[in-house]
Scaffold this motif. Sequence first.
Motif, PDB file in Angstrom:
ATOM      1  N   ALA A  63      90.937  31.524  55.572  1.00  0.00           N
ATOM      2  CA  ALA A  63      91.192  30.370  56.433  1.00  0.00           C
ATOM      3  C   ALA A  63      92.612  29.831  56.342  1.00  0.00           C
ATOM      4  N   MET A  64      93.371  30.216  55.296  1.00  0.00           N
ATOM      5  CA  MET A  64      94.696  29.621  55.090  1.00  0.00           C
ATOM      6  C   MET A  64      95.749  30.698  54.871  1.00  0.00           C
ATOM      7  N   THR A  65      96.939  30.408  55.341  1.00  0.00           N
ATOM      8  CA  THR A  65      98.095  31.257  55.067  1.00  0.00           C
ATOM      9  C   THR A  65      99.050  30.483  54.157  1.00  0.00           C
ATOM     10  N   GLY A  89      98.228  24.922  52.186  1.00  0.00           N
ATOM     11  CA  GLY A  89      98.575  26.033  53.056  1.00  0.00           C
ATOM     12  C   GLY A  89      98.309  25.649  54.498  1.00  0.00           C
ATOM     13  N   THR A  90      98.658  26.556  55.392  1.00  0.00           N
ATOM     14  CA  THR A  90      98.411  26.343  56.809  1.00  0.00           C
ATOM     15  C   THR A  90      97.013  26.848  57.121  1.00  0.00           C
ATOM     16  N   ASP A  94      88.401  28.433  60.167  1.00  0.00           N
ATOM     17  CA  ASP A  94      87.448  27.419  59.725  1.00  0.00           C
ATOM     18  C   ASP A  94      87.261  27.486  58.216  1.00  0.00           C
ATOM     19  N   MET A  95      87.193  26.314  57.586  1.00  0.00           N
ATOM     20  CA  MET A  95      87.037  26.251  56.133  1.00  0.00           C
ATOM     21  C   MET A  95      86.231  25.013  55.760  1.00  0.00           C
ATOM     22  N   LEU A 104      98.644  21.781  58.203  1.00  0.00           N
ATOM     23  CA  LEU A 104      98.715  21.789  56.744  1.00  0.00           C
ATOM     24  C   LEU A 104      97.411  21.214  56.204  1.00  0.00           C
ATOM     25  N   THR A 105      96.805  21.941  55.282  1.00  0.00           N
ATOM     26  CA  THR A 105      95.598  21.470  54.621  1.00  0.00           C
ATOM     27  C   THR A 105      95.860  21.450  53.125  1.00  0.00           C
TER      28      THR A 105
END
Length: 130
Positions: A63-65, A89-90, A94-95, A104-105
């Motif tokens: 879900a993230m990069t 991360g970006t 879905d997470m 940004l999460t």
Amino acid sequence: MNQLEQNKAIVLRFNQEFIEKGDLQAFEALVAPDFINHTAANLGLPGGREGVRDFIVNVLHAAMTDIKVDIHEQIAEGDTVVTRKTISGTQTGDMMGRPGKGQLTQLHIIDIVKIKNGQYSDHWAQRSVE
């Protein structure tokens, strides 16, 4: 390096090599075969080593990069290391019930890890997501 410093270094390596980079060899080296994740049930995951591996690989990395782990503090006593950290991360997928929109999460986490024979044996976590 004394035992407390070694335990903190193991936790740091887990965060840098496995969580940030997704290095499965680091995971194999650092997580005991009889590992118990005491927080896994809260995420609907199995409580053994497969649950933590699957969460990092199939949830977080899916879900993230550009995942980054910032360690804010670590406290070690005996065989226990407590770490306050942020995983960021970006989020593109879905997470944990949150749709990915390229934003940004950040996961703010307090981990408690027991180390036995140089490996994670037990884990508890408290986390919030923004």
